[in-house]
Design an enzyme around this catalytic site. Structure first.
Site, short mmCIF file in Angstrom:
data_model
loop_
_atom_site.label_atom_id
_atom_site.label_comp_id
_atom_site.label_asym_id
_atom_site.label_seq_id
_atom_site.Cartn_x
_atom_site.Cartn_y
_atom_site.Cartn_z
N HIS A 1 0.85 -1.51 0.02
CA HIS A 1 -0.09 0.00 0.05
C HIS A 1 0.87 1.17 -0.01
O HIS A 1 1.99 1.12 0.27
CB HIS A 1 -0.88 -0.13 1.29
CG HIS A 1 -0.25 0.15 2.67
ND1 HIS A 1 0.52 -0.79 3.29
CD2 HIS A 1 -0.03 0.99 3.35
CE1 HIS A 1 1.00 -0.24 4.24
NE2 HIS A 1 0.77 0.73 4.44
N ASP B 1 0.41 4.73 2.03
CA ASP B 1 -0.27 5.25 3.15
C ASP B 1 -1.24 6.22 2.62
O ASP B 1 -1.16 7.28 2.27
CB ASP B 1 0.50 6.13 4.09
CG ASP B 1 1.70 5.23 4.85
OD1 ASP B 1 1.32 4.11 4.85
OD2 ASP B 1 2.76 5.70 5.14
N HIS C 1 4.89 -0.03 0.53
CA HIS C 1 5.48 -0.96 1.35
C HIS C 1 4.57 -1.96 2.03
O HIS C 1 3.35 -1.83 2.08
CB HIS C 1 6.16 -0.03 2.55
CG HIS C 1 5.12 0.74 3.48
ND1 HIS C 1 4.52 1.97 2.76
CD2 HIS C 1 4.76 0.81 4.63
CE1 HIS C 1 3.56 2.32 3.92
NE2 HIS C 1 3.87 1.57 4.77
N ARG D 1 5.17 7.05 14.25
CA ARG D 1 5.09 7.41 12.65
C ARG D 1 4.59 8.96 12.68
O ARG D 1 3.73 9.37 13.18
CB ARG D 1 4.38 6.59 11.79
CG ARG D 1 4.54 7.02 10.18
CD ARG D 1 3.82 6.24 9.34
NE ARG D 1 2.59 6.76 9.22
CZ ARG D 1 1.48 6.09 8.32
NH1 ARG D 1 1.45 4.59 8.19
NH2 ARG D 1 0.39 6.73 8.23
#
Length: 271
Positions: A102, A104, A247, A262
């Site tokens: 995907h 993000d 990723h 994150r």
């Protein structure tokens, strides 16, 4: 290995990814050092840093050097700050952040520019992340298929229902229409911009044609020839460009835990 001032950039392979040495992200960066990191990021798409015990404050500061910060629609956050997205998986988790290929939050109207992940707890073994170069994925397609895809748009839809337990979402789950192939606003290169995590349908073609195209592209994207693999250590940082990278975080460490924070940078509307 190449050197620029005190910064060393060591590519993981010729296609994607590089380890950065000679940088202490626990301290503020000079403009020159920041520019070197930015230029390396544009060249290698994903950068990795080791031994960076950064505080949340310094993490936020580093992210803001690249632009205004993004807030995830639904993920839990740390220190009462929704800009600090919690990444955590343990033996009681129903799912892992980042499972499956995907980009993000590609269902946002303006998907994130990039993501900067700091892991402060890693399992004894496993927990690697794969990253894939979407420039290379597009360039590897035949000219007729490239031409077809350049004319198409796709619908991206998110649904985080139940994924984060009782945590209340920050905002409504987004959906958006984006080009199947987007142009990177900095490099000018073209990259595939469909992913199995969020892309639901290619518009302007039949449902069967959409399914066939997406199945082909999702399989194509997963080709190891476009990838690098990063083995996390405590206080490692990875930063990836969501405009040209997908990723996949591997959940192969049950019943151990993997935890971090994150910070994500806002992007613009794909074109």
């Amino acid at each position: 290995m190449r050197s620029s001032s005190s910064i060393e950039i060591e590519p993981l392979n010729p296609v994607i990814g590089a380890v950065v040495r000679g940088v202490d992200l626990t301290e503020s960066l000079t403009d020159a050092m920041f520019q070197q990191i930015h230029d390396a990021w544009m060249e290698h798409l994903v950068l990795f840093f080791r031994d960076q015990p950064i505080t949340p404050e310094r993490h936020l500061e580093f992210g803001k050097r690249f632009g205004e910060l993004h807030i995830h629609p639904a993920a839990p956050y740390a220190h009462e700050n929704p800009q600090l997205m919690v990444i955590h998986t343990d033996k009681d988790s129903k799912r892992q952040n980042g499972s499956g290929w995907h980009s993000d939050v590609s269902a946002d109207e303006e998907p994130p520019l990039g993501s900067i992940l700091h892991l402060h707890h890693v399992p004894t073994y496993g927990g690697d992340t794969l990253f894939a170069n979407m420039y290379a994925a597009f360039e590897a397609l035949s000219e007729p298929i490239q031409g077809l895809l350049l004319e198409l748009e796709a619908r991206h839809v998110s649904d985080y229902t139940g994924q984060y337990g009782d945590h209340k979402p920050q905002r409504a789950f987004p959906s958006a229409t984006h080009p199947v192939v987007r142009t990177h606003p900095v490099t000018g290169r073209q990259a595939l911009f469909v992913n199995a995590g969020f892309t639901r349908r290619i518009l302007g073609v039949s449902r069967n044609e959409s399914n066939a195209l997406l199945t082909m592209l999702f399989e194509h994207i997963a080709n190891p020839a476009f990838q690098c693999r990063f083995q996390w250590q405590k206080d490692s940082i990875a930063m990836w460009d969501n405009r040209c990278v997908q990723h996949f975080a591997i959940w192969d460490y049950y019943p151990e835990s993997r935890s971090g924070i994150r910070v994500t940078v806002k992007g613009d509307k794909p074109f």
